[in-house]
Structures are given as C-alpha cells and as structure tokens.
Design a protein around this motif. Structure first.
Motif, PDB file in Angstrom:
ATOM      1  N   ILE A 172       0.835  -1.203   0.000  1.00  0.00           N
ATOM      2  CA  ILE A 172       0.000   0.000   0.000  1.00  0.00           C
ATOM      3  C   ILE A 172       0.868   1.251   0.000  1.00  0.00           C
ATOM      4  CG2 ILE A 172      -1.728   1.319   1.291  1.00  0.00           C
ATOM      5  CD1 ILE A 172      -2.750  -1.377   2.402  1.00  0.00           C
ATOM      6  N   ALA A 173       1.946   1.206   0.801  1.00  0.00           N
ATOM      7  CA  ALA A 173       2.853   2.351   0.880  1.00  0.00           C
ATOM      8  C   ALA A 173       3.438   2.658  -0.497  1.00  0.00           C
ATOM      9  CB  ALA A 173       3.964   2.060   1.893  1.00  0.00           C
ATOM     10  N   THR A 174       3.853   1.606  -1.197  1.00  0.00           N
ATOM     11  CA  THR A 174       4.429   1.789  -2.532  1.00  0.00           C
ATOM     12  C   THR A 174       3.378   2.325  -3.487  1.00  0.00           C
ATOM     13  OG1 THR A 174       5.802  -0.122  -2.059  1.00  0.00           O
ATOM     14  CG2 THR A 174       5.724   0.619  -4.354  1.00  0.00           C
ATOM     15  N   ARG A 175       2.198   1.700  -3.449  1.00  0.00           N
ATOM     16  CA  ARG A 175       1.120   2.093  -4.360  1.00  0.00           C
ATOM     17  C   ARG A 175       0.750   3.560  -4.187  1.00  0.00           C
ATOM     18  NH1 ARG A 175      -3.594  -0.542  -6.397  1.00  0.00           N
ATOM     19  NH2 ARG A 175      -2.328  -2.413  -6.561  1.00  0.00           N
ATOM     20  N   MET A 176       0.661   4.001  -2.922  1.00  0.00           N
ATOM     21  CA  MET A 176       0.177   5.358  -2.673  1.00  0.00           C
ATOM     22  C   MET A 176       1.305   6.368  -2.522  1.00  0.00           C
ATOM     23  SD  MET A 176      -3.044   4.608  -0.112  1.00  0.00           S
ATOM     24  CE  MET A 176      -3.440   6.360   0.101  1.00  0.00           C
ATOM     25  N   GLY A 177       2.541   5.863  -2.525  1.00  0.00           N
ATOM     26  CA  GLY A 177       3.665   6.769  -2.376  1.00  0.00           C
ATOM     27  C   GLY A 177       3.712   7.441  -1.017  1.00  0.00           C
ATOM     28  N   ILE A 178       3.374   6.687   0.030  1.00  0.00           N
ATOM     29  CA  ILE A 178       3.444   7.233   1.377  1.00  0.00           C
ATOM     30  C   ILE A 178       4.250   6.283   2.261  1.00  0.00           C
ATOM     31  CG2 ILE A 178       1.267   8.517   1.241  1.00  0.00           C
ATOM     32  CD1 ILE A 178      -0.157   6.245   2.587  1.00  0.00           C
ATOM     33  N   ALA A 179       4.659   6.776   3.430  1.00  0.00           N
ATOM     34  CA  ALA A 179       5.465   5.954   4.330  1.00  0.00           C
ATOM     35  C   ALA A 179       4.617   4.825   4.924  1.00  0.00           C
ATOM     36  CB  ALA A 179       6.022   6.815   5.456  1.00  0.00           C
ATOM     37  N   GLU A 180       5.272   3.705   5.258  1.00  0.00           N
ATOM     38  CA  GLU A 180       4.550   2.585   5.863  1.00  0.00           C
ATOM     39  C   GLU A 180       3.905   3.005   7.185  1.00  0.00           C
ATOM     40  OE1 GLU A 180       6.349  -1.243   6.122  1.00  0.00           O
ATOM     41  OE2 GLU A 180       7.301  -1.081   4.147  1.00  0.00           O
ATOM     42  N   SER A 181       4.603   3.889   7.903  1.00  0.00           N
ATOM     43  CA  SER A 181       4.038   4.327   9.182  1.00  0.00           C
ATOM     44  C   SER A 181       2.749   5.113   8.957  1.00  0.00           C
ATOM     45  CB  SER A 181       5.060   5.176   9.944  1.00  0.00           C
ATOM     46  OG  SER A 181       5.436   6.280   9.155  1.00  0.00           O
ATOM     47  N   THR A 182       2.694   5.838   7.832  1.00  0.00           N
ATOM     48  CA  THR A 182       1.472   6.578   7.507  1.00  0.00           C
ATOM     49  C   THR A 182       0.344   5.609   7.166  1.00  0.00           C
ATOM     50  OG1 THR A 182       2.904   8.271   6.576  1.00  0.00           O
ATOM     51  CG2 THR A 182       0.552   8.482   6.133  1.00  0.00           C
ATOM     52  N   VAL A 183       0.710   4.535   6.438  1.00  0.00           N
ATOM     53  CA  VAL A 183      -0.279   3.507   6.131  1.00  0.00           C
ATOM     54  C   VAL A 183      -0.845   2.945   7.431  1.00  0.00           C
ATOM     55  CG1 VAL A 183      -0.660   1.226   5.118  1.00  0.00           C
ATOM     56  CG2 VAL A 183       0.795   2.884   3.938  1.00  0.00           C
ATOM     57  N   SER A 184       0.045   2.644   8.374  1.00  0.00           N
ATOM     58  CA  SER A 184      -0.388   2.102   9.665  1.00  0.00           C
ATOM     59  C   SER A 184      -1.330   3.056  10.381  1.00  0.00           C
ATOM     60  CB  SER A 184       0.820   1.830  10.559  1.00  0.00           C
ATOM     61  OG  SER A 184       1.567   0.779  10.012  1.00  0.00           O
ATOM     62  N   ALA A 185      -0.976   4.331  10.338  1.00  0.00           N
ATOM     63  CA  ALA A 185      -1.814   5.322  11.024  1.00  0.00           C
ATOM     64  C   ALA A 185      -3.202   5.381  10.387  1.00  0.00           C
ATOM     65  CB  ALA A 185      -1.148   6.699  10.968  1.00  0.00           C
ATOM     66  N   HIS A 186      -3.237   5.366   9.040  1.00  0.00           N
ATOM     67  CA  HIS A 186      -4.535   5.371   8.348  1.00  0.00           C
ATOM     68  C   HIS A 186      -5.334   4.108   8.671  1.00  0.00           C
ATOM     69  CE1 HIS A 186      -4.279   9.035   6.142  1.00  0.00           C
ATOM     70  NE2 HIS A 186      -3.249   8.682   5.394  1.00  0.00           N
ATOM     71  N   LEU A 187      -4.630   2.980   8.699  1.00  0.00           N
ATOM     72  CA  LEU A 187      -5.319   1.719   8.987  1.00  0.00           C
ATOM     73  C   LEU A 187      -5.900   1.725  10.393  1.00  0.00           C
ATOM     74  CD1 LEU A 187      -3.138  -1.167   7.492  1.00  0.00           C
ATOM     75  CD2 LEU A 187      -5.497  -0.610   6.925  1.00  0.00           C
ATOM     76  N   THR A 188      -5.108   2.199  11.346  1.00  0.00           N
ATOM     77  CA  THR A 188      -5.578   2.259  12.728  1.00  0.00           C
ATOM     78  C   THR A 188      -6.808   3.165  12.827  1.00  0.00           C
ATOM     79  OG1 THR A 188      -3.306   1.945  13.463  1.00  0.00           O
ATOM     80  CG2 THR A 188      -4.865   2.727  15.107  1.00  0.00           C
ATOM     81  N   ASP A 189      -6.712   4.330  12.190  1.00  0.00           N
ATOM     82  CA  ASP A 189      -7.858   5.258  12.187  1.00  0.00           C
ATOM     83  C   ASP A 189      -9.064   4.608  11.521  1.00  0.00           C
ATOM     84  OD1 ASP A 189      -6.260   7.100  13.370  1.00  0.00           O
ATOM     85  OD2 ASP A 189      -5.986   8.368  11.589  1.00  0.00           O
ATOM     86  N   GLY A 190      -8.803   3.933  10.414  1.00  0.00           N
ATOM     87  CA  GLY A 190      -9.883   3.295   9.670  1.00  0.00           C
ATOM     88  C   GLY A 190     -10.560   2.207  10.473  1.00  0.00           C
ATOM     89  N   MET A 191      -9.753   1.411  11.177  1.00  0.00           N
ATOM     90  CA  MET A 191     -10.312   0.349  12.012  1.00  0.00           C
ATOM     91  C   MET A 191     -11.187   0.946  13.107  1.00  0.00           C
ATOM     92  SD  MET A 191      -6.875  -1.902  12.450  1.00  0.00           S
ATOM     93  CE  MET A 191      -6.335  -3.086  11.205  1.00  0.00           C
ATOM     94  N   TYR A 192     -10.677   1.991  13.723  1.00  0.00           N
ATOM     95  CA  TYR A 192     -11.418   2.647  14.809  1.00  0.00           C
ATOM     96  C   TYR A 192     -12.746   3.186  14.287  1.00  0.00           C
ATOM     97  CZ  TYR A 192     -12.142   5.611  18.939  1.00  0.00           C
ATOM     98  OH  TYR A 192     -12.633   6.176  20.079  1.00  0.00           O
ATOM     99  N   ALA A 193     -12.673   3.899  13.168  1.00  0.00           N
ATOM    100  CA  ALA A 193     -13.877   4.541  12.625  1.00  0.00           C
ATOM    101  C   ALA A 193     -14.879   3.500  12.121  1.00  0.00           C
ATOM    102  CB  ALA A 193     -13.489   5.495  11.497  1.00  0.00           C
ATOM    103  N   LEU A 194     -14.374   2.456  11.499  1.00  0.00           N
ATOM    104  CA  LEU A 194     -15.284   1.413  10.998  1.00  0.00           C
ATOM    105  C   LEU A 194     -16.045   0.775  12.157  1.00  0.00           C
ATOM    106  CD1 LEU A 194     -13.495  -0.653   8.202  1.00  0.00           C
ATOM    107  CD2 LEU A 194     -15.481   0.826   7.989  1.00  0.00           C
TER     108      LEU A 194
END
Lengths: 326, 191
Positions: free
Chosen positions: B154-176
């Motif tokens: 995902i990090a490669t696909r979106m051109g963002i850091a893996e830590s950013t992916v993790s942060a988005h995932l954590t937020d997404g899990m919480y919000a879902l």
C-alpha cells in the motif's frame, strides 16, 4: 457487594479503543511474531476493557472483509486503483496485440491461408485476445482456446475453461464457438462460454446467438439476452438469468468472485479454479453452508478468514491447501 | 453482585473463546441502541462512549461466569445500573432523567435478526461506513480489505510511508468499528 461507581478511574474508551486498533493493525503485518502475539495476549488479559475493545475493533474489521461484495464490479474497475496484477495485464495486452496481428492478418493473407493458433492461460490467469475485426475474447483462469479462420468463417474451440466473447458481427464471416461438441453461432453478440469437462454453459449477455447441441443431443435454440444453456453429455437445459445474476457470473473479468447464497462447496470449487493453493472442505455439512460475499479471485486467505471468524469453522493452513472443517 | 438483576440460571456454561464469540455476536450489535439510550440519558454530556465501554466491561465480566440470557434486557439493565450509580456519584441528576427504554422504541423481546437474513443490509451498512471515512483513510482500507495488499504494498502504491499507512489503517479500524456498531440505525428499519 462490589462498588460499581468507579467509572472515573476507567481509562477513557477512546484511548483504549485506539490502542486496540493499533494492536490489530500491527497484528496484520507479515513480521508479526510469537513474541508479538505473547505481548498482545498479555495486554488482552490485563483488563477486560482491553479485551472488549479489541473484540469490537477486530469484529468490525472482519466484517469489512465483506466490503468487496458491495462494490459493483463495473464501478469497481473504474473507482479502484489498478489491480495488483496490472503488470501482468500490460503483458497480456502486448500479447493481445500480437494475437490480433496473427488472427486478423492483412486482407491478402486472410483469404489465402487458414490460420490456427492456440492461446492458454495459467491457473489464476486472465487475458484478453483482441482480434483485428474488433472482436475480443477474454480468457479466464486455466483456459485453452484454439482460434482459426478461413474465408467463410471465424472459429474458436474452447478446449477448457471459460471465455467471454464480444463479437463484431459480420454476416459474411460468422463467428462460431465450438465447445464440447456443441456449436454457438454468433448473430451479433456478447456471450460467455464455460466448460468444465463435459459440462458446458453458454450465457447470452447481449444480441443473439444460435446454439446447436452436439454429441447426439441435437437440440437447437436461439439465445436471447438472459438465456443460459447448460449442456452435459446426457442432457441440455435452457433457463433465464437476471441481469444481476449475469453480472455476478462475470465478476472474474474484474478479478472478483461474487457469491450469493452459494454453498461453501461451490465457493471452494470456484476459488480452486483460480489458485494453486486449494481449498478443501473436509465435512459435507460444512460444504452445504451458504455464504454471501465478494472476494478477489486470488485472495483465498480472505475467504478462509471469513470461514473462521464469521462461520466459526476450523481452518487449517498448509503449504498447498487450506482445510475447512467443523 | 448486582442485586437488582436476576438473570441467573438461564444461561449456559461456556469457555473463554465462546464468551468472545458471544460478545461479538450478541452484544456488539446492540451498540447503536445502547449508545442512543446512553446519550439521551446523559443529556448528551459527551461521555456516552465511556459509559458504553463500561457497560461492555461489566457485561463481559458477567459472561465469563455465565452467559446472560436473554442478552438485551441484561445489557440495558447493566446500563441502567451504571447510570444510577453515575447519578448518585454526581449527586445532580435524578433517576427520572433516565431515558425511557419503551419511549426509545428499544424492544426487549425483539429477537436478534438471523444473520443470513442480514447479509444484504450488512453490505449497505458496510458501504455507508466506508463512505464516511476520510478519502486517504478509505483508500488505505480499500487496498487492505478488498485488494488484500500488505502494508508495504500500500505504501508503494500510494507513495506514502509505511508508518502513515499504519496510522490510516488504525484510524480506519477505529472509525469502521464506530460506524458499524455505534451508528444509529433508523427506527423501524429491518436491519
């Protein structure tokens, strides 16, 4: 009697739920180790607030496994970023260009010499053959077709597997698909043909086609949109499918398997067409359970997760297979 | 012990993993109604989320001894108790201020809908939950859940850091989790 008015000392729900989500996120990473698991177990055991928060976020995330099902395949293709196997898609596009040159040829060679060529996809493969006349043949997983043409007709043998035909109608050069001894003649058509050993299925999506049974089963039918013919060595039947059912049967064109009250046995058989790592349903009763959902054709793991987390079945992973039992 | 609750003797003895499965299957689906009740009872003091968590803790602890049955009246009785205790502690609110369960239309005898029947509504609910995520977060969730990509992919696909992916995932899990369990369902809807 326990005093229950101790809420003020409870960690805020927001804080502990964020921690739970962070644990779950870490747990999904490939590098997750036994030590990590031990740390998570300890955290879960430390307080019920941790456990309930984790159960909640994990359950929501598991439910999101089924997110794929709500996306219309067509919209999906447009809305989502390129698929993981996009590189492969490009190489097939290149192959398709080559195929077009061979099949279509230039007018001169077209009439002079009959051409015959075979095309095959691997397990999990998906290719589009673009013919020079503007027709397209889209090959699903583990499929073999033989394409031939002479001055009177264009002819394709579906040796095995499944293909989606989008044919430019040309009365001077009818397009014929031979499958398991049966013949489908295009009359200006988009249709799907699938062959599993002796069983042949033809679904007409647009236009008209003529179906002529073979192998001593000389039945004939003119197919209209929504018509589905299923023919085996012994019998042939014609039924109607709704547009939605048709679209779901074409999910593979977008890399999706769409199940709607499909038995686990059938779903597993579908997955097994696309993957070398086979799903095995170890219990006939489990095989009769029904599911609803959409999965990437190559994501057997997501399917196994659903079986485990939602249907509460026992899932055992090994190198080349995934066994699902009670 | 909760002296005003009498749900003993109706439950079934079960293992720890059964408690977890039961909690997910029977209790979490009540969250929307529970949150509605808590918000009204607390006059939107903004602590409904914490109260809900406290209800969960107590329900979970009780279930470890014995699975309460039927579950819905039990959960709301626990909530009512918590509210009473909170009111006593705050010494402000009278018990009368508690929202009336009947007026809220929270039927206690309503059976939990069959899960197979819920399948279609579930998809709509998931879609709504997904739509409510911020765009980047949603994209990460889609790539993870639908496309099955790993964090690094995902990090490669979106051109963002893996830590950013993790942060988005954590937020997404919480919000879902909030959208799937806490979001109010329309009264009278068949979900």
């Amino acid at each position: 009697m326990t005093d229950m008015s101790d809420m003020g000392e409870t960690e805020s729900a927001q804080k502990v739920r964020t921690e739970a989500a962070a644990w779950l996120e870490r747990r999904q990473r490939p590098e997750w180790s036994a030590d990590d698991q031990a740390a998570l177990d300890a955290w879960l055991a430390a307080a019920p607030t941790n456990m309930v928060s984790y159960l909640r976020v994990e359950a929501a995330w598991t439910r999101a496994n089924r997110l794929g099902a709500l996306r219309q395949p067509m919209r999906d293709a447009a809305a989502l970023p390129p698929r993981r196997n996009f590189g492969r898609f490009l190489s097939m596009a290149a192959a398709a260009v080559g195929a077009a040159a061979v099949i279509g040829g230039v007018a001169a060679t077209y009439f002079l010499m009959p051409q015959q060529k075979s095309y095959a996809t691997q397990v999990g493969g998906h290719e589009i053959l673009a013919l020079k006349d503007g027709s397209q043949i889209e090959l699903n997983t583990s499929t073999v077709v033989r394409v031939s043409q002479n001055k009177t007709e264009r002819k394709v043998w579906l040796e095995k597997g499944e293909a989606y035909f989008r044919i430019k109608h040309d009365p001077a050069h009818p397009f014929v698909v031979m499958v398991g001894g049966h013949r489908v003649t295009d009359l200006g058509t988009t249709f799907l043909v699938r062959r599993d050993k002796d069983r042949v299925k033809v679904a007409l999506i647009e236009g008209l086609a003529q179906f002529d049974g073979g192998n001593g089963n000389e039945q004939h039918a003119t197919l209209k949109p929504g018509d589905v013919v299923v023919a085996s060595a012994q019998k042939m039947s014609l039924k109607k499918e709704t547009t939605t059912d048709m679209a779901e049967g074409l999910g593979w064109r977008h890399g999706l398997l769409i199940f709607k009250y499909t038995t686990l046995a059938d779903a597993a058989a579908e997955f097994n067409r696309y993957n070398d790592r086979k799903l095995v349903i170890a219990d006939p009763a489990v095989g009769r359970m029904k599911i609803v959902g959409t999965f990437a054709t190559n994501n057997v793991a997501a399917f196994a997760d659903v079986a485990e987390d939602i249907l509460h079945l026992k899932v055992t992973h090994s190198e080349d297979q995934i066994v699902i039992a009670r | 012990m909760r002296d005003d609750l009498d749900f003993r003797g109706h439950g079934l003895a079960v293992s720890a993993s059964d408690v977890n499965a039961w909690f997910v299957r029977e209790v979490l689906p009540l969250e929307a109604a529970l949150m509605h009740f808590l918000r009204l009872s607390r006059r939107n003091k903004g602590d409904a989320e914490d109260l809900c968590q406290d209800v969960y803790i107590r329900v979970y602890e009780a279930a470890q001894k014995e699975i309460p049955h039927p579950v819905k009246p039990f959960v709301f009785a626990v909530a009512r108790n918590l509210l009473i205790n909170r009111a006593k502690r705050d010494q402000i609110v009278s018990i009368d201020s508690m929202a009336d369960l009947d007026e809220l239309g929270i039927a206690m005898d309503e059976p939990t809908p069959d899960r197979s029947v819920m399948a279609r509504q579930e998809l709509h609910r998931l879609e709504a939950a997904l739509e409510q995520l911020p765009p980047r977060c949603r994209q990460v969730v889609v790539l993870s859940r639908i496309e099955g990509l790993t964090r690094s992919e995902i990090a490669t696909r979106m051109g963002i850091a893996e830590s950013t992916v993790s942060a988005h995932l954590t937020d997404g899990m919480y919000a879902l989790a909030d959208h799937l369990y806490g979001a109010p369902s329309k009264p009278g809807s068949d979900t």
